[in-house]
Write a protein that holds these residues in place. Structure first.
Motif, short mmCIF file in Angstrom:
data_model
loop_
_atom_site.label_atom_id
_atom_site.label_comp_id
_atom_site.label_asym_id
_atom_site.label_seq_id
_atom_site.Cartn_x
_atom_site.Cartn_y
_atom_site.Cartn_z
N ILE A 77 29.99 -41.56 39.36
CA ILE A 77 28.78 -40.80 39.01
C ILE A 77 28.34 -41.14 37.59
O ILE A 77 27.15 -41.32 37.31
CB ILE A 77 29.02 -39.29 39.20
N ARG A 78 29.31 -41.24 36.68
CA ARG A 78 28.98 -41.56 35.29
C ARG A 78 28.30 -42.92 35.21
O ARG A 78 27.29 -43.08 34.53
CB ARG A 78 30.26 -41.55 34.44
N GLU A 79 28.83 -43.92 35.92
CA GLU A 79 28.22 -45.25 35.90
C GLU A 79 26.84 -45.23 36.53
O GLU A 79 25.94 -45.95 36.09
CB GLU A 79 29.12 -46.24 36.63
N ALA A 80 26.64 -44.41 37.55
CA ALA A 80 25.32 -44.32 38.19
C ALA A 80 24.31 -43.66 37.27
O ALA A 80 23.14 -44.04 37.24
CB ALA A 80 25.43 -43.56 39.50
N LEU A 81 24.74 -42.68 36.49
CA LEU A 81 23.81 -41.99 35.59
C LEU A 81 23.50 -42.82 34.35
O LEU A 81 22.41 -42.71 33.79
CB LEU A 81 24.40 -40.64 35.17
N ILE A 82 24.41 -43.66 33.92
CA ILE A 82 24.18 -44.48 32.74
C ILE A 82 23.20 -45.61 33.06
O ILE A 82 22.42 -46.02 32.21
CB ILE A 82 25.51 -45.06 32.20
N ASP A 83 23.18 -46.07 34.28
CA ASP A 83 22.29 -47.14 34.68
C ASP A 83 20.85 -46.71 34.41
O ASP A 83 20.42 -45.63 34.80
CB ASP A 83 22.49 -47.45 36.16
N GLU A 84 20.07 -47.58 33.75
CA GLU A 84 18.72 -47.22 33.34
C GLU A 84 17.81 -46.89 34.51
O GLU A 84 17.26 -45.82 34.59
CB GLU A 84 18.11 -48.37 32.52
N ASP A 85 17.63 -47.84 35.39
CA ASP A 85 16.76 -47.61 36.54
C ASP A 85 17.35 -48.34 37.74
O ASP A 85 17.15 -49.53 37.90
CB ASP A 85 15.35 -48.12 36.24
N PRO A 86 18.10 -47.65 38.57
CA PRO A 86 18.75 -48.32 39.69
C PRO A 86 17.76 -48.87 40.72
O PRO A 86 18.08 -49.76 41.48
CB PRO A 86 19.65 -47.26 40.31
N MET A 87 16.53 -48.37 40.73
CA MET A 87 15.55 -48.80 41.71
C MET A 87 14.74 -50.00 41.23
O MET A 87 13.95 -50.53 41.99
CB MET A 87 14.60 -47.65 42.05
N LYS A 88 14.92 -50.44 39.97
CA LYS A 88 14.08 -51.51 39.46
C LYS A 88 14.28 -52.81 40.23
O LYS A 88 13.33 -53.55 40.43
CB LYS A 88 14.31 -51.72 37.97
N ASP A 89 15.49 -53.07 40.68
CA ASP A 89 15.72 -54.29 41.45
C ASP A 89 15.10 -54.20 42.84
O ASP A 89 14.69 -55.20 43.40
CB ASP A 89 17.22 -54.57 41.59
N LEU A 90 15.00 -53.00 43.36
CA LEU A 90 14.41 -52.83 44.68
C LEU A 90 12.89 -52.93 44.64
O LEU A 90 12.26 -53.26 45.63
CB LEU A 90 14.83 -51.48 45.27
N LEU A 91 12.29 -52.62 43.49
CA LEU A 91 10.84 -52.62 43.39
C LEU A 91 10.27 -53.99 43.04
O LEU A 91 9.08 -54.19 43.10
CB LEU A 91 10.40 -51.59 42.33
N LYS A 92 11.12 -54.94 42.65
CA LYS A 92 10.64 -56.27 42.33
C LYS A 92 10.13 -56.95 43.59
O LYS A 92 10.74 -56.86 44.64
CB LYS A 92 11.78 -57.12 41.76
N PRO A 93 9.00 -57.65 43.46
CA PRO A 93 8.53 -58.38 44.65
C PRO A 93 9.47 -59.54 44.92
O PRO A 93 9.88 -60.26 44.02
CB PRO A 93 7.13 -58.87 44.24
#
Length: 126
Positions: A77-93
């Motif tokens: 959970i700590r590593e998931a919360l520290i990550d800036e934007d976990p969805m940024k890789d998914l939103l890249k075309p």
């Protein structure tokens, strides 16, 4: 977990001596030895079969990483919360390099049917 300690094993052994008696104890001790040997052979056979099935990757596998005792939900959970934007890789075309420019979908998309014009007809279609 029960935590089988040396004292508990000793108590079980003393109880077994009293219940079985000195004349039957060697027979049951030999059976127990055979059972433990068979169990060890089955475990070694399973390990050898897994090694044969997996091939050379079996030796490279880090078994300590697969230990469930290493699982720490707080760290995850700590590593998931520290990550800036976990969805940024998914939103890249995503650019697919394996797209066929002559695919039927792209050909249909390029050919626009104008009003009053007959739609394309494929005589080979069923």
């Amino acid at each position: 977990m029960s935590g089988l300690t040396f004292e508990k094993v000793l108590i079980i052994g003393v109880i077994a001596v009293f219940l079985l008696g000195p004349e039957r104890l060697p027979h049951y001790a030999a059976q127990l030895g055979r059972f433990v040997r068979q169990l060890r052979d089955m475990a070694n056979g399973a390990k050898d079969r897994v090694r044969d099935e997996m091939g050379p990757e079996f030796d490279d596998l880090d078994w300590k990483k697969l230990d469930p005792r290493q699982y720490d939900p707080r760290r995850i959970i700590r590593e998931a919360l520290i990550d800036e934007d976990p969805m940024k890789d998914l939103l890249k075309p995503t650019v697919s390099r394996s797209v066929n420019p002559d695919s039927a979908y792209l050909q249909r998309k390029r050919s626009v049917v104008k009003a009053g014009e007959a739609t394309p007809f494929d005589s080979e279609a069923t």
